[in-house]
Design a protein around this motif. Structure first.
Motif, PDB file in Angstrom:
ATOM      1  N   ALA A 338       0.816  -1.214   0.000  1.00  0.00           N
ATOM      2  CA  ALA A 338       0.000   0.000   0.000  1.00  0.00           C
ATOM      3  C   ALA A 338       0.848   1.261   0.000  1.00  0.00           C
ATOM      4  N   LEU A 339       2.027   1.196   0.585  1.00  0.00           N
ATOM      5  CA  LEU A 339       2.959   2.320   0.615  1.00  0.00           C
ATOM      6  C   LEU A 339       4.228   1.893  -0.099  1.00  0.00           C
ATOM      7  N   LYS A 340       4.597   2.640  -1.124  1.00  0.00           N
ATOM      8  CA  LYS A 340       5.694   2.238  -1.993  1.00  0.00           C
ATOM      9  C   LYS A 340       7.040   2.760  -1.499  1.00  0.00           C
ATOM     10  N   LEU A 341       8.070   2.022  -1.877  1.00  0.00           N
ATOM     11  CA  LEU A 341       9.452   2.457  -1.739  1.00  0.00           C
ATOM     12  C   LEU A 341      10.056   2.513  -3.149  1.00  0.00           C
ATOM     13  N   GLY A 342      11.305   2.913  -3.231  1.00  0.00           N
ATOM     14  CA  GLY A 342      12.016   2.847  -4.504  1.00  0.00           C
ATOM     15  C   GLY A 342      11.434   3.745  -5.572  1.00  0.00           C
ATOM     16  N   ARG A 343      11.534   3.299  -6.820  1.00  0.00           N
ATOM     17  CA  ARG A 343      11.131   4.137  -7.952  1.00  0.00           C
ATOM     18  C   ARG A 343       9.668   4.546  -7.892  1.00  0.00           C
ATOM     19  N   ASP A 344       8.813   3.652  -7.401  1.00  0.00           N
ATOM     20  CA  ASP A 344       7.385   3.971  -7.330  1.00  0.00           C
ATOM     21  C   ASP A 344       7.084   5.061  -6.303  1.00  0.00           C
ATOM     22  N   ALA A 345       8.036   5.323  -5.402  1.00  0.00           N
ATOM     23  CA  ALA A 345       7.875   6.387  -4.418  1.00  0.00           C
ATOM     24  C   ALA A 345       8.673   7.629  -4.803  1.00  0.00           C
ATOM     25  N   GLY A 346       9.336   7.585  -5.959  1.00  0.00           N
ATOM     26  CA  GLY A 346      10.211   8.686  -6.334  1.00  0.00           C
ATOM     27  C   GLY A 346      11.458   8.748  -5.482  1.00  0.00           C
ATOM     28  N   SER A 347      11.879   7.597  -4.959  1.00  0.00           N
ATOM     29  CA  SER A 347      13.019   7.532  -4.031  1.00  0.00           C
ATOM     30  C   SER A 347      14.178   6.801  -4.688  1.00  0.00           C
ATOM     31  N   ARG A 348      15.383   7.313  -4.467  1.00  0.00           N
ATOM     32  CA  ARG A 348      16.564   6.648  -5.022  1.00  0.00           C
ATOM     33  C   ARG A 348      17.795   7.000  -4.212  1.00  0.00           C
ATOM     34  N   THR A 349      18.754   6.090  -4.236  1.00  0.00           N
ATOM     35  CA  THR A 349      20.037   6.330  -3.582  1.00  0.00           C
ATOM     36  C   THR A 349      20.937   7.092  -4.539  1.00  0.00           C
ATOM     37  N   VAL A 350      21.366   8.286  -4.120  1.00  0.00           N
ATOM     38  CA  VAL A 350      22.232   9.100  -4.980  1.00  0.00           C
ATOM     39  C   VAL A 350      23.701   8.935  -4.612  1.00  0.00           C
ATOM     40  N   GLY A 351      23.984   8.249  -3.507  1.00  0.00           N
ATOM     41  CA  GLY A 351      25.370   8.000  -3.116  1.00  0.00           C
ATOM     42  C   GLY A 351      25.446   6.983  -2.004  1.00  0.00           C
ATOM     43  N   SER A 352      26.388   6.047  -2.144  1.00  0.00           N
ATOM     44  CA  SER A 352      26.616   5.025  -1.115  1.00  0.00           C
ATOM     45  C   SER A 352      28.110   4.992  -0.828  1.00  0.00           C
ATOM     46  N   PHE A 353      28.480   5.148   0.454  1.00  0.00           N
ATOM     47  CA  PHE A 353      29.885   5.358   0.797  1.00  0.00           C
ATOM     48  C   PHE A 353      30.312   4.461   1.959  1.00  0.00           C
ATOM     49  N   PRO A 354      31.582   4.005   1.958  1.00  0.00           N
ATOM     50  CA  PRO A 354      32.123   3.331   3.143  1.00  0.00           C
ATOM     51  C   PRO A 354      32.405   4.348   4.238  1.00  0.00           C
ATOM     52  N   LEU A 355      32.674   3.852   5.438  1.00  0.00           N
ATOM     53  CA  LEU A 355      32.922   4.762   6.565  1.00  0.00           C
ATOM     54  C   LEU A 355      34.038   5.755   6.267  1.00  0.00           C
ATOM     55  N   GLU A 356      35.080   5.300   5.585  1.00  0.00           N
ATOM     56  CA  GLU A 356      36.234   6.164   5.337  1.00  0.00           C
ATOM     57  C   GLU A 356      35.872   7.389   4.495  1.00  0.00           C
ATOM     58  N   GLN A 357      34.789   7.314   3.760  1.00  0.00           N
ATOM     59  CA  GLN A 357      34.383   8.433   2.909  1.00  0.00           C
ATOM     60  C   GLN A 357      33.201   9.198   3.512  1.00  0.00           C
ATOM     61  N   TRP A 358      33.208   9.289   4.841  1.00  0.00           N
ATOM     62  CA  TRP A 358      32.111   9.961   5.525  1.00  0.00           C
ATOM     63  C   TRP A 358      31.958  11.418   5.097  1.00  0.00           C
ATOM     64  N   GLN A 359      33.083  12.117   4.852  1.00  0.00           N
ATOM     65  CA  GLN A 359      32.991  13.521   4.473  1.00  0.00           C
ATOM     66  C   GLN A 359      32.294  13.684   3.129  1.00  0.00           C
TER      67      GLN A 359
END
Length: 379
Positions: A338-359
């Motif tokens: 009933a409640l969408k995630l992902g593309r159907d919600a207009g949601s997307r990950t624009v960046g995924s980083f390891p801890l070392e790249q926190w900045q």
């Protein structure tokens, strides 16, 4: 299934205003009332950078491991666990509440809260959060997710989401808590402002999924139009309208009147909106027995029109975050479809980083703070 190593990597905040650093430290130990999770993905707020450099006075404990809501897998549970077990995929909620006083609350890795009791809670037992390979969290903050349903292939009855996408529930929960607090239901007309940020844009989706019609207010016309054009095909052209915020009360009231009297006004303004006229304009646009939910971060006083509040029997309510039942309800909405995630919600990950790249993660989150855009750390 993971076993607990002696040490792990964690991002450490030594003091507000100092750069964070990655450290090898002892892995958290299991205690009664807690679970150890292997952190798979942790959210980054658009203003995370300003929390830890001191521009926003959220006052997390220091030194500590900062963090946010996370998706993780349980590795160990305390002896008093009755349902949770190793192997469960969970949403680790960031709202920490006192077990002997649920009104004492803070945000794990983000804020020590507003009272001496909440600061003591965060500064001792729950000092370290989720920007780490392993995190110890309260049992009651671990919400089991139906992994097969959420991550499974649609051909097998699944919804086809990925782990990063599940983190969008942590964003959805904030406006859901406010909209439920004022009893939004099918057929209501809801003014949402500003609708052009991360939480406001999500509030548009939540209100529509709850059966309401939406009037989305904001200063960025192009973002408002993107919201309208995205959600209108799903929910109907007549279910979502847009109004520009102009800092002219009469102009805003006239524009809002084109949609008719509203039932609910939901505000989630950032601190930068202090002094804006839109709160007064939206209240003046409510019909009789309308409801107001204030969840924003404005720091100054608001111009509330008392005659309109009195003569229309309006209710004004403040709401901070949400309760446990809201988390359970929202997860059920997502798992049911009933409640969408992902593309159907207009949601997307624009960046995924390891801890070392926190900045880099914090900088990108600040730059990409629009509706549905998400930055994650993957320890």
């Amino acid at each position: 299934m993971d076993s607990l190593p002696d040490t792990h990597q964690a991002l450490v905040l030594d003091a507000i205003g100092q750069p964070l650093r990655v450290e090898t430290r002892p892995t958290p130990k299991i205690t009664s009332g807690s679970a150890i999770i292997r952190v798979l993905a942790a959210g980054v707020l658009p203003y995370s950078r300003d929390i830890y450099n001191g521009k926003r006075y959220y006052e997390p404990p220091a030194p500590s491991v900062p963090g946010c809501a996370a998706i993780g897998r349980i590795v160990a549970v305390g002896t008093d666990a009755t349902k949770l077990q190793p192997g469960n995929l969970v949403l680790a909620d960031a709202v920490i509440r006192g077990r002997d006083d649920p009104t004492t609350a803070a945000l794990s890795g983000i804020s020590g809260g507003l009272s001496a009791a909440s600061k003591r809670l965060m500064g001792t037992e729950w000092r370290d959060s989720t920007y780490a390979q392993y995190a110890r969290v309260p049992l009651e903050n671990c919400f089991v997710l139906d992994e097969k349903r959420l991550l499974g292939s649609p051909s097998d009855g699944g919804l086809g989401y990925d782990l990063d996408g599940l983190l969008y529930m942590a964003v959805q929960l904030v406006p859901y808590g406010g909209l439920r607090a004022v009893g939004v239901s099918a057929g209501d007309r809801v003014i949402i402002s500003p609708a052009t940020g991360s939480f406001g844009g999500t509030a548009v989706q939540i209100a529509l999924a709850m059966g309401a019609s939406v009037v989305a207010m904001g200063r960025k016309g192009e973002v408002l139009e993107r919201l309208r054009s995205f959600f209108a095909p799903q929910y109907g052209e007549d279910r979502i309208q847009t109004v520009r915020m102009t800092n002219d009360v009469q102009e805003e009231v006239t524009a809002l009147a084109r949609s008719g009297p509203a039932d609910v006004f939901f505000d989630i303004s950032p601190p930068q909106a202090t002094g804006s006229t839109h709160v007064k304009s939206a209240i003046l646009s409510l019909g009789h027995s309308g409801r107001v939910c204030l969840m924003g971060g404005q720091t100054g006083d608001q111009a509330i029109p008392p005659q309109a509040v009195m003569h229309r029997n309006l209710t004004i309510r403040g709401q901070w975050m949400y309760g446990r039942q809201e988390v359970l309800h929202l997860i059920r909405m997502v798992e049911s479809g009933a409640l969408k995630l992902g593309r159907d919600a207009g949601s997307r990950t624009v960046g995924s980083f390891p801890l070392e790249q926190w900045q880099q993660a914090f900088d990108l989150a600040a730059e990409r703070a629009g509706p549905g855009e998400r930055v994650v750390l993957t320890p």
